[in-house]
Design a protein around this motif. Structure first.
Motif, PDB file in Angstrom:
ATOM      1  N   SER A   7       0.638  -1.233   0.019  1.00  0.00           N
ATOM      2  CA  SER A   7       0.083   0.078  -0.095  1.00  0.00           C
ATOM      3  C   SER A   7       0.852   1.261  -0.009  1.00  0.00           C
ATOM      4  O   SER A   7       1.988   1.252   0.290  1.00  0.00           O
ATOM      5  CB  SER A   7      -0.741   0.026   1.230  1.00  0.00           C
ATOM      6  N   ARG A   8       0.317   2.438  -0.385  1.00  0.00           N
ATOM      7  CA  ARG A   8       1.058   3.552  -0.460  1.00  0.00           C
ATOM      8  C   ARG A   8       0.526   4.445   0.967  1.00  0.00           C
ATOM      9  O   ARG A   8      -0.486   4.300   1.296  1.00  0.00           O
ATOM     10  CB  ARG A   8       0.361   4.482  -1.609  1.00  0.00           C
ATOM     11  N   GLY A   9       1.422   5.305   1.214  1.00  0.00           N
ATOM     12  CA  GLY A   9       1.233   5.961   2.450  1.00  0.00           C
ATOM     13  C   GLY A   9      -0.103   6.844   2.325  1.00  0.00           C
ATOM     14  O   GLY A   9      -0.814   6.900   3.420  1.00  0.00           O
ATOM     15  N   SER A  10      -0.276   7.537   1.204  1.00  0.00           N
ATOM     16  CA  SER A  10      -1.382   8.279   1.241  1.00  0.00           C
ATOM     17  C   SER A  10      -2.733   7.363   1.245  1.00  0.00           C
ATOM     18  O   SER A  10      -3.937   7.936   1.327  1.00  0.00           O
ATOM     19  CB  SER A  10      -1.236   8.962  -0.195  1.00  0.00           C
ATOM     20  N   GLU A  11      -2.729   5.853   1.014  1.00  0.00           N
ATOM     21  CA  GLU A  11      -3.740   5.259   1.015  1.00  0.00           C
ATOM     22  C   GLU A  11      -3.908   4.588   2.545  1.00  0.00           C
ATOM     23  O   GLU A  11      -5.286   4.434   3.131  1.00  0.00           O
ATOM     24  CB  GLU A  11      -3.760   4.252   0.221  1.00  0.00           C
ATOM     25  N   HIS A  12      -2.827   4.426   3.003  1.00  0.00           N
ATOM     26  CA  HIS A  12      -2.924   3.741   4.541  1.00  0.00           C
ATOM     27  C   HIS A  12      -3.113   4.433   5.567  1.00  0.00           C
ATOM     28  O   HIS A  12      -3.751   4.096   6.606  1.00  0.00           O
ATOM     29  CB  HIS A  12      -1.305   2.900   4.617  1.00  0.00           C
ATOM     30  N   ARG A  13      -2.736   5.772   5.319  1.00  0.00           N
ATOM     31  CA  ARG A  13      -3.296   6.740   6.559  1.00  0.00           C
ATOM     32  C   ARG A  13      -4.585   6.818   6.851  1.00  0.00           C
ATOM     33  O   ARG A  13      -5.461   6.985   5.920  1.00  0.00           O
ATOM     34  CB  ARG A  13      -2.557   8.119   6.353  1.00  0.00           C
ATOM     35  N   ASP A  14      -5.104   6.819   7.939  1.00  0.00           N
ATOM     36  CA  ASP A  14      -6.272   6.794   8.529  1.00  0.00           C
ATOM     37  C   ASP A  14      -6.852   8.171   8.784  1.00  0.00           C
ATOM     38  O   ASP A  14      -6.628   8.970   9.862  1.00  0.00           O
ATOM     39  CB  ASP A  14      -6.523   5.799   9.721  1.00  0.00           C
ATOM     40  N   VAL A  15      -7.377   8.751   7.718  1.00  0.00           N
ATOM     41  CA  VAL A  15      -8.074  10.146   7.638  1.00  0.00           C
ATOM     42  C   VAL A  15      -8.720  10.472   9.055  1.00  0.00           C
ATOM     43  O   VAL A  15      -9.803   9.654   9.051  1.00  0.00           O
ATOM     44  CB  VAL A  15      -8.565  10.770   6.532  1.00  0.00           C
ATOM     45  N   MET A  16      -8.437  11.450   9.604  1.00  0.00           N
ATOM     46  CA  MET A  16      -9.306  12.007  10.841  1.00  0.00           C
ATOM     47  C   MET A  16     -10.324  13.139  10.277  1.00  0.00           C
ATOM     48  O   MET A  16      -9.702  14.167   9.627  1.00  0.00           O
ATOM     49  CB  MET A  16      -8.365  12.366  11.984  1.00  0.00           C
ATOM     50  N   THR A  17     -11.497  13.096  10.670  1.00  0.00           N
ATOM     51  CA  THR A  17     -12.571  14.369  10.576  1.00  0.00           C
ATOM     52  C   THR A  17     -13.169  14.505  11.893  1.00  0.00           C
ATOM     53  O   THR A  17     -13.100  13.654  12.732  1.00  0.00           O
ATOM     54  CB  THR A  17     -13.459  14.024   9.576  1.00  0.00           C
ATOM     55  N   PRO A  18     -13.690  15.692  12.293  1.00  0.00           N
ATOM     56  CA  PRO A  18     -14.374  15.922  13.301  1.00  0.00           C
ATOM     57  C   PRO A  18     -15.634  14.840  13.612  1.00  0.00           C
ATOM     58  O   PRO A  18     -16.130  14.668  14.783  1.00  0.00           O
ATOM     59  CB  PRO A  18     -15.151  17.322  12.732  1.00  0.00           C
ATOM     60  N   ALA A  19     -15.985  14.197  12.616  1.00  0.00           N
ATOM     61  CA  ALA A  19     -17.035  12.996  12.668  1.00  0.00           C
ATOM     62  C   ALA A  19     -16.429  12.002  12.954  1.00  0.00           C
ATOM     63  O   ALA A  19     -17.104  11.012  13.196  1.00  0.00           O
ATOM     64  CB  ALA A  19     -17.833  13.173  11.389  1.00  0.00           C
ATOM     65  N   GLY A  20     -15.137  11.806  12.903  1.00  0.00           N
ATOM     66  CA  GLY A  20     -14.625  10.377  13.021  1.00  0.00           C
ATOM     67  C   GLY A  20     -13.468   9.901  11.976  1.00  0.00           C
ATOM     68  O   GLY A  20     -13.237  10.665  11.076  1.00  0.00           O
ATOM     69  N   PHE A  21     -12.698   9.018  12.373  1.00  0.00           N
ATOM     70  CA  PHE A  21     -11.709   8.388  11.337  1.00  0.00           C
ATOM     71  C   PHE A  21     -12.739   7.684  10.178  1.00  0.00           C
ATOM     72  O   PHE A  21     -13.785   7.374  10.171  1.00  0.00           O
ATOM     73  CB  PHE A  21     -11.074   7.113  11.937  1.00  0.00           C
ATOM     74  N   LEU A  22     -11.923   7.906   9.010  1.00  0.00           N
ATOM     75  CA  LEU A  22     -12.521   7.432   7.910  1.00  0.00           C
ATOM     76  C   LEU A  22     -12.268   6.002   7.559  1.00  0.00           C
ATOM     77  O   LEU A  22     -12.687   5.505   6.552  1.00  0.00           O
ATOM     78  CB  LEU A  22     -12.269   8.416   6.564  1.00  0.00           C
ATOM     79  N   SER A  23     -11.159   5.482   7.975  1.00  0.00           N
ATOM     80  CA  SER A  23     -10.683   4.225   7.773  1.00  0.00           C
ATOM     81  C   SER A  23     -10.100   3.581   9.067  1.00  0.00           C
ATOM     82  O   SER A  23      -9.733   4.261   9.973  1.00  0.00           O
ATOM     83  CB  SER A  23      -9.792   4.161   6.578  1.00  0.00           C
ATOM     84  N   ASN A  24      -9.787   2.314   8.770  1.00  0.00           N
ATOM     85  CA  ASN A  24      -9.022   1.763  10.072  1.00  0.00           C
ATOM     86  C   ASN A  24      -7.907   0.741   9.436  1.00  0.00           C
ATOM     87  O   ASN A  24      -7.874  -0.281  10.091  1.00  0.00           O
ATOM     88  CB  ASN A  24     -10.039   0.892  10.776  1.00  0.00           C
ATOM     89  N   HIS A  25      -6.967   1.131   8.784  1.00  0.00           N
ATOM     90  CA  HIS A  25      -5.835   0.274   8.329  1.00  0.00           C
ATOM     91  C   HIS A  25      -4.990  -0.117   9.565  1.00  0.00           C
ATOM     92  O   HIS A  25      -4.189  -1.123   9.473  1.00  0.00           O
ATOM     93  CB  HIS A  25      -5.075   1.014   7.213  1.00  0.00           C
ATOM     94  N   ALA A  26      -4.880   0.832  10.642  1.00  0.00           N
ATOM     95  CA  ALA A  26      -3.818   0.723  11.480  1.00  0.00           C
ATOM     96  C   ALA A  26      -4.542  -0.528  12.517  1.00  0.00           C
ATOM     97  O   ALA A  26      -3.892  -1.089  13.531  1.00  0.00           O
ATOM     98  CB  ALA A  26      -3.577   2.059  12.268  1.00  0.00           C
ATOM     99  N   GLY A  27      -5.765  -0.998  12.448  1.00  0.00           N
ATOM    100  CA  GLY A  27      -6.240  -2.027  13.335  1.00  0.00           C
ATOM    101  C   GLY A  27      -6.714  -1.609  14.698  1.00  0.00           C
ATOM    102  O   GLY A  27      -6.412  -2.160  15.651  1.00  0.00           O
TER     103      GLY A  27
END
Length: 369
Positions: free
Chosen positions: A251-271
């Motif tokens: 995976s690429r770093g731009s894909e793997h990072r779990d984006v944070m928003t005021p509403a919550g995380f957008l993904s959970n690649h980190a487990g």
């Protein structure tokens, strides 16, 4: 040592084909309601002999609480649990007591200890995991009181993977399989495997929901590191992944990072774990089990005198040890989480909730993890 944990310490003992197995759970807080019948459900989930797809061994698995519980609640002193073996057959192993089974730890144990215990000593016996499941009944109850739940399922048997993921299907079949429509297919697959005399590996996914951010430690007591060690302590485990695991390589770093928003995380690649500390997202751990080499198919091996012999393992064995591994992986996740929670409370209990608190993502349904 047969002990793990820091503030919550679990010690197991006993032989698979000896008189009894047991454990001591030390460091458990007082006031947790527990009774012998509370252990029955999870022990039945782990038990053999329930279907034709596991070993034919039938154990009563009745828990005796020897200490640490008074008038139905834990006292804060060490909790000693005992299960008496009722269907042990050491003769199943007497024929191979002087042989080294390829793919087993017979040879490595012989080199380390210089003695062979054909009863299936606690160092190597799959039955030892019964006591981990029993200890985790208490941990699961303590965690549930704090809004944390632990569950698991199988995500691969050999090269078969779920075509869909439905948590509601998991407890309705003997494989802990998350796709009900595939169960007949798995039944046929295992029937053919058992008839051939061979075995196959498996993959188990366990997750924890409701874990708050902050549990874990940043260096030597990392939550993910201790989870990996706990899972690797289970017999036949050959690999552990946290979150995306080895898929992170491609995976690429731009894909793997779990984006944070005021509403919550957008993904959970980190487990659910970053820097060894929980993020508040779902914690996901994937565990790989090797195929057992306890087979009736003959294979060349050596005996304790170095002579070449044909090794044939008779007796009662699972054609896929992963089939009943889900409750065991759940148990190790629960015990590690409780230990980490107690340590966090001891060191950082006065910190309290820190703003901003970011909401976690939805539950994982990606069965490739």
């Amino acid at each position: 040592m047969n002990t793990f944990g820091h503030l919550l310490r679990v010690t197991t003992f006993g032989e698979s084909h000896g008189p009894a197995i047991g454990c001591v759970l030390d460091g458990c807080p007082p006031g947790i309601a527990i009774a012998p019948e509370d252990f029955a459900h999870d022990l039945a989930r782990r038990a053999t002999g329930k279907t034709r797809h596991t070993s034919a061994r039938h154990e009563a698995d009745e828990v005796e609480i020897l200490s640490g519980v008074y008038e139905g609640v834990t006292t804060g002193t060490p909790i000693a649990l005992l299960i008496r073996n009722t269907d042990q057959r050491s003769k199943d192993y007497s024929a191979i007591a002087a042989q080294f089974r390829p793919g087993h730890a017979d040879y490595s144990y012989w080199q380390k200890y210089g003695i062979r215990d054909p009863r299936g000593g606690g160092r190597s016996s799959a039955r030892e995991t019964t006591m981990r499941v029993a200890a985790a009944v208490i941990a699961k109850k303590w965690l549930a009181q704090r809004g944390v739940s632990v569950r698991g399922c199988m995500t691969a048997i050999g090269d078969v993977v779920p075509r869909a993921h439905d948590w509601s299907a998991v407890e309705g079949n003997p494989f802990f399989w998350p796709c009900a429509e595939q169960v007949p297919e798995l039944e046929s697959y295992m029937d053919a495997l058992r008839k051939s005399g061979d075995s196959v590996g498996a993959r188990v996914l366990v997750v924890a929901d409701g874990v708050p951010p902050g549990w874990g430690e940043p260096i030597y007591g990392k939550l993910d590191g201790e989870l990996a060690a706990a899972m690797m302590s289970i017999n036949a485990v050959k690999g552990v992944e946290i979150g995306d695991g080895f898929a992170s390589v491609a995976s690429r770093g731009s894909e793997h990072r779990d984006v944070m928003t005021p509403a919550g995380f957008l993904s959970n690649h980190a487990g659910g774990i970053l820097g060894g500390i929980s993020t508040g997202q779902q914690i996901s751990v994937s565990v790989a089990f090797k195929p057992t080499s306890s087979l009736r198919l003959p294979v060349q091996g050596l005996d304790v005198d170095g002579n070449v012999v044909d090794v044939v393992t008779t007796g009662r064995h699972d054609p896929c040890v992963g089939i009943r591994a889900t409750p065991i992986c759940e148990a190790m996740l629960a015990l590690v989480l409780m230990d980490q929670a107690l340590r966090h409370r001891a060191q950082c209990g006065d910190v309290g909730e820190v703003a901003p608190r970011i909401a976690g993502t939805t539950s994982i349904t990606d069965t490739k993890r």
